[in-house]
Motif scaffolding. Structure first.
Motif, short mmCIF file in Angstrom:
data_model
loop_
_atom_site.label_atom_id
_atom_site.label_comp_id
_atom_site.label_asym_id
_atom_site.label_seq_id
_atom_site.Cartn_x
_atom_site.Cartn_y
_atom_site.Cartn_z
N VAL A 215 3.24 -34.78 -0.39
CA VAL A 215 4.48 -34.77 -1.72
C VAL A 215 2.98 -34.56 -2.86
O VAL A 215 2.55 -34.09 -4.04
N GLU B 81 11.16 -39.30 6.76
CA GLU B 81 11.33 -39.43 5.30
C GLU B 81 9.58 -39.81 5.06
O GLU B 81 9.07 -38.97 3.30
N SER B 82 8.66 -39.02 6.20
CA SER B 82 7.18 -39.23 5.49
C SER B 82 6.70 -38.16 5.25
O SER B 82 5.68 -37.52 4.28
N ARG B 83 7.89 -36.88 4.79
CA ARG B 83 7.31 -35.17 4.77
C ARG B 83 7.02 -35.81 2.44
O ARG B 83 6.27 -35.37 2.19
N LYS B 84 8.00 -37.43 2.33
CA LYS B 84 7.63 -37.23 0.86
C LYS B 84 5.75 -37.86 0.43
O LYS B 84 5.84 -37.40 -0.67
#
Length: 174
Positions: A29, A23-26
Motif C-alpha cells: 500500500v 500483514e505484509s500486504r500493507k
C-alpha cells in the motif's frame, strides 16, 4: 513430551508466519507514495519477501508433520533449511524496511518555513532572525530529499527579465 512441545512451537511459529504473510500486504500500500524510480525495485523485494514467508510457512508445516510422525531425518534437513532461510528473510526484510523508511524520510511534509519575498527556506527549529538559518530553496530540498535541481526560466520571467530576447527565444523554441 519433547516431540509434542517441539511440534507445538513449530505450529505456533507457522501461525505467526501466516499472520506475517497476511500483514505484509500493507507494505504494498505504501509503494505509490514512494518516488517512481524506487517503486518497481521495492515491489519486487516485497514479493520476494512474501515468497520467503510462504516458503517458511510450508517449511514449518513439513517440519511439524515430521516431528509429529517422528520422521527425524526429514525434520532435521528442513530445520537447517528453515534456519538458513530465516537469516536470508531477516536480511531482506531489514533492507526493505530501511529503504522504505529512508524514502519516507526523504518526503517533505508539514509546514515549511519559506520567505515570502526571496523564497529562501529556514531550517526547522532555527532562529528566524539569524540569516544563517535561511538557505536557498534548492539547497533546502536537496539536503532533505533525493531530489536534484536543474534550472531553466519560465516564459513570464524571460519576458520580465530579458524583454529584448524573449520574443526571439520563445518563437524559436515553438
Amino acid at each position: 513430551m519433547t516431540h509434542f512441545f517441539s511440534a507445538a512451537m513449530i505450529i505456533i511459529g507457522g501461525i505467526i508466519m501466516g499472520l506475517s504473510l497476511w500483514e505484509s500486504r500493507k507494505l504494498l500500500v505504501m509503494i505509490p507514495f514512494l518516488p517512481e524510480n524506487k517503486q518497481l525495485p521495492l515491489t519486487k523485494k516485497i514479493h520476494l519477501l512474501q515468497g520467503l514467508m510462504l516458503f517458511f510457512l510450508l517449511g514449518y508445516g513439513i517440519v511439524a508433520i515430521s516431528f509429529i510422525s517422528r520422521i527425524n531425518i526429514l525434520g532435521e534437513l528442513f530445520v537447517g533449511v528453515v534456519f538458513f532461510g530465516g537469516a536470508v528473510f531477516v536480511l531482506i526484510s531489514n533492507r526493505i524496511q530501511t529503504k522504505m523508511l529512508i524514502e519516507a524520510k526523504n518526503t517533505l511534509s508539514g509546514l515549511l518555513p519559506i520567505c515570502s519575498s526571496c523564497k529562501k527556506m529556514r531550517s526547522q527549529n532555527s532562529d528566524p532572525k539569524n540569516q544563517a538559518s535561511w538557505q536557498p530553496l534548492e539547497v533546502f530540498i536537496s539536503d532533505r530529499t533525493s531530489a536534484d535541481f536543474t534550472h531553466s526560466i519560465c516564459p513570464e520571467c524571460l519576458k520580465k527579465n530579458f524583454p529584448e530576447q524573449a520574443d526571439r527565444i520563445l518563437n524559436k523554441t515553438r
